[in-house]
Design a protein around this motif. Structure first.
Motif, PDB file in Angstrom:
ATOM      1  N   LEU A  34      13.940   3.026  -1.825  1.00 51.95           N
ATOM      2  CA  LEU A  34      14.535   3.063  -0.516  1.00 51.95           C
ATOM      3  C   LEU A  34      13.951   4.302   0.242  1.00 51.95           C
ATOM      4  O   LEU A  34      13.701   4.135   1.457  1.00 51.95           O
ATOM      5  N   ASP A  35      13.803   5.463  -0.508  1.00 46.31           N
ATOM      6  CA  ASP A  35      12.988   6.406   0.085  1.00 46.31           C
ATOM      7  C   ASP A  35      11.437   5.863   0.679  1.00 46.31           C
ATOM      8  O   ASP A  35      11.022   6.474   1.816  1.00 46.31           O
ATOM      9  N   GLU A  36      10.902   5.335  -0.070  1.00 48.58           N
ATOM     10  CA  GLU A  36       9.586   4.884   0.301  1.00 48.58           C
ATOM     11  C   GLU A  36       9.627   3.756   1.534  1.00 48.58           C
ATOM     12  O   GLU A  36       8.698   3.570   2.009  1.00 48.58           O
ATOM     13  N   MET A  37      10.615   3.000   1.365  1.00 45.75           N
ATOM     14  CA  MET A  37      10.978   1.905   2.370  1.00 45.75           C
ATOM     15  C   MET A  37      11.237   2.638   4.032  1.00 45.75           C
ATOM     16  O   MET A  37      10.760   1.837   4.762  1.00 45.75           O
ATOM     17  N   GLN A  56      -2.858  -1.772  -0.150  1.00 40.95           N
ATOM     18  CA  GLN A  56      -2.675  -1.702  -1.557  1.00 40.95           C
ATOM     19  C   GLN A  56      -1.343  -0.632  -1.811  1.00 40.95           C
ATOM     20  O   GLN A  56      -0.329  -1.396  -2.630  1.00 40.95           O
ATOM     21  N   PRO A  57      -1.134   0.341  -0.863  1.00 36.05           N
ATOM     22  CA  PRO A  57       0.111   1.056  -1.222  1.00 36.05           C
ATOM     23  C   PRO A  57       1.343   0.404  -0.789  1.00 36.05           C
ATOM     24  O   PRO A  57       2.436   0.420  -1.418  1.00 36.05           O
ATOM     25  N   LEU A  58       1.191  -0.667   0.307  1.00 39.03           N
ATOM     26  CA  LEU A  58       2.346  -1.429   0.736  1.00 39.03           C
ATOM     27  C   LEU A  58       2.733  -2.413  -0.489  1.00 39.03           C
ATOM     28  O   LEU A  58       3.821  -2.383  -0.666  1.00 39.03           O
ATOM     29  N   LEU A  59       1.646  -2.791  -1.014  1.00 37.76           N
ATOM     30  CA  LEU A  59       1.766  -4.018  -2.119  1.00 37.76           C
ATOM     31  C   LEU A  59       2.487  -3.385  -3.280  1.00 37.76           C
ATOM     32  O   LEU A  59       3.443  -3.818  -3.828  1.00 37.76           O
ATOM     33  N   ASN A  60       2.105  -2.235  -3.394  1.00 41.25           N
ATOM     34  CA  ASN A  60       2.627  -1.367  -4.580  1.00 41.25           C
ATOM     35  C   ASN A  60       4.127  -1.010  -4.452  1.00 41.25           C
ATOM     36  O   ASN A  60       4.845  -1.318  -5.447  1.00 41.25           O
ATOM     37  N   CYS A  61       4.518  -0.574  -3.174  1.00 42.77           N
ATOM     38  CA  CYS A  61       5.703  -0.479  -2.796  1.00 42.77           C
ATOM     39  C   CYS A  61       6.809  -1.605  -3.075  1.00 42.77           C
ATOM     40  O   CYS A  61       7.847  -1.632  -3.461  1.00 42.77           O
TER      41      CYS A  61
END
Length: 98
Positions: A34-37, A56-61
């Motif tokens: 939730l914090d990442e989003m 890449q960071p978006l897909l990992n999230c």
């Protein structure tokens, strides 16, 4: 006839303290997701250029959030009342949905 050995083996491993440990980890994962989003869900952030530059960071999230959410949803279907009580009390469903 079915052998009781597999069920006994699972019952030996899946104990209330183990479920609590897994549930605590999943609760932490939900909070982290939730914090990442939050910054990504602001209006106008996910434009084409941003997505392409940060793919890449978006897909990992998305992967981490998917794993955490699927764990939470699947394990709420337990037949054990004690396990269900632990799992249901950890994360408020409205926190995930909103």
């Amino acid at each position: 006839t079915r052998s009781p050995a597999p069920k006994q083996a699972i019952d030996y491993v899946i104990t209330l303290p183990f479920v609590k440990q897994l549930n605590d980890k999943n609760s932490e994962d939900i909070v982290r997701c939730l914090d990442e989003m939050k910054p990504l869900l602001k209006g106008g952030i996910l434009q084409q250029d941003y997505v392409l530059d940060h793919l890449q960071p978006l897909l990992n999230c998305v992967r981490h959030c998917n794993i955490a959410l699927r764990w939470r949803l699947l394990h709420r279907r337990t037949k054990s009342d004690a396990f269900l009580k632990v799992i249901d009390n950890a994360v408020n469903p409205t926190t995930i949905v909103t």
